[in-house]
Each structure stands twice: as C-alpha cells, then as structure tokens.
Design an enzyme around this catalytic site. Structure first.
Site, PDB file in Angstrom:
ATOM      1  CB  CYS A  82      -0.902  -0.016   1.235  1.00 47.12           C
ATOM      2  SG  CYS A  82      -1.908   1.476   1.416  1.00 47.12           S
ATOM      3  CB  CYS A  85      -0.368   2.203   5.725  1.00 51.87           C
ATOM      4  SG  CYS A  85      -1.120   0.670   5.154  1.00 51.87           S
ATOM      5  CB  CYS A 130      -5.057  -0.624   2.466  1.00 48.03           C
ATOM      6  SG  CYS A 130      -3.801  -0.992   3.716  1.00 48.03           S
ATOM      7  CB  CYS A 133      -4.303   3.025   5.811  1.00 49.81           C
ATOM      8  SG  CYS A 133      -4.113   2.797   4.038  1.00 49.81           S
ATOM      9  CB  CYS A 153      -8.962  -4.772 -11.679  1.00 46.33           C
ATOM     10  SG  CYS A 153      -8.502  -3.724 -13.055  1.00 46.33           S
TER      11      CYS A 153
END
Length: 164
Positions: A82, A85, A130, A133, A153
């Site tokens: 991510c 984070c 995510c 976060c 995707c």
C-alpha cells in the site's frame, strides 16, 4: 453515422464515470473492528504524505487512467505494498497480465485487504481497500485465472513495488 453514435456514447460514458464521484451511493469502508482502521489520519495529514494522484485514488476512491501505471508491466519478483501505509498487499507470484491496463492479481496476501460494496456508476461492484489504512485500491471481479477465478484489478498509483 456510426462514428457519431460511438463518439456520443463514449462521451456519455466518460461523463458518467467522472460525475459518479459526486453521486450518492459511494462505498463505505468497514474496518476490521469498530469502524476504525489501525492507521488513521486527517485529510490534511494524508495530503502531506501522498502525491496528488495517490490521494485522489487512495482517499477519494478515484481511478487512474488505464495503461498509465508502470506497475502494470512490472513482472519482477517482489511485493506490492500500500502506498499509504506500506502494508504488503499482493505477491508478484499472483500477478498476471489481464490486458485491462491496470495491475491485476489473482489473490491478495492473507488478511491484507478489506472489501465493501461500491454502487457508483449505476452498477454494484466489490471495492478493495487496504485492511490497515482503508485506502481504496481498486475492484475485484470474477473473471480471473485459476485457481481463484478472481481478478483483483488495482490502481498502480495506490501501491508501490518492493523488489525481493
């Protein structure tokens, strides 16, 4: 005549996609517990650590243009984490070329993602976030390769590649 209809339909589709962010029915992200993510920041704090493109996708549920992310053609060994984070999200072992213009994966790292229902664009889709976060990553579809049959995707701008 066909060309004009094609152009009108294309313009209408782009307009709907652009306007959908302002329509009701935007997805709500549900955290693992009590609707609070492990990492939370104010909008101002997110703007300080993310690029404008990352902020638009991760925090405002935007979508990057197809075929614009270098991660779409990244096939080295490593982890996709991510951009907000640094949580590892996908392994390069599950990446495949879907031909869509966005990085696609058949399976996330266990416990890395959360999902919600996205009713924008006059359709119901499963949005991927995510887990740590709550950042918007993309959508998951049921047209991926075996063994999962899933196509995660993802927006490349929402992730970073860590070789290894």
């Amino acid at each position: 005549m066909k060309k004009r209809l094609f152009l009108q339909a294309g313009a209408a589709t782009v307009s709907i996609a652009w306007l959908s962010r302002y329509l009701p029915g935007r997805p709500t992200v549900m955290a693992a517990s009590k609707d609070v993510f492990e990492i939370t920041k104010s909008e101002e704090e997110w703007r300080k650590i993310l690029t404008p493109a990352q902020f638009e996708v991760l925090r405002k549920h935007g979508t990057e243009r197809a075929h614009t992310s270098p991660l779409d053609k990244q096939y080295g060994k490593g982890i996709y984490a991510c951009a907000g984070c640094n949580l590892p999200l996908f392994s390069s072992q599950t990446k495949f070329n879907s031909g869509t213009g966005w990085p696609s994966f058949s399976d996330p790292i266990k416990g890395a993602i959360a999902t919600s229902v996205d009713n924008s664009l006059f359709a119901s889709r499963i949005e991927v976030h995510c887990h740590r976060c709550g950042g918007h990553l993309g959508h998951v579809f049921d047209d991926g390769p075996a063994p999962t049959g899933k196509r995660y995707c993802m927006n490349g701008v929402a992730m970073k590649f860590i070789a290894g």
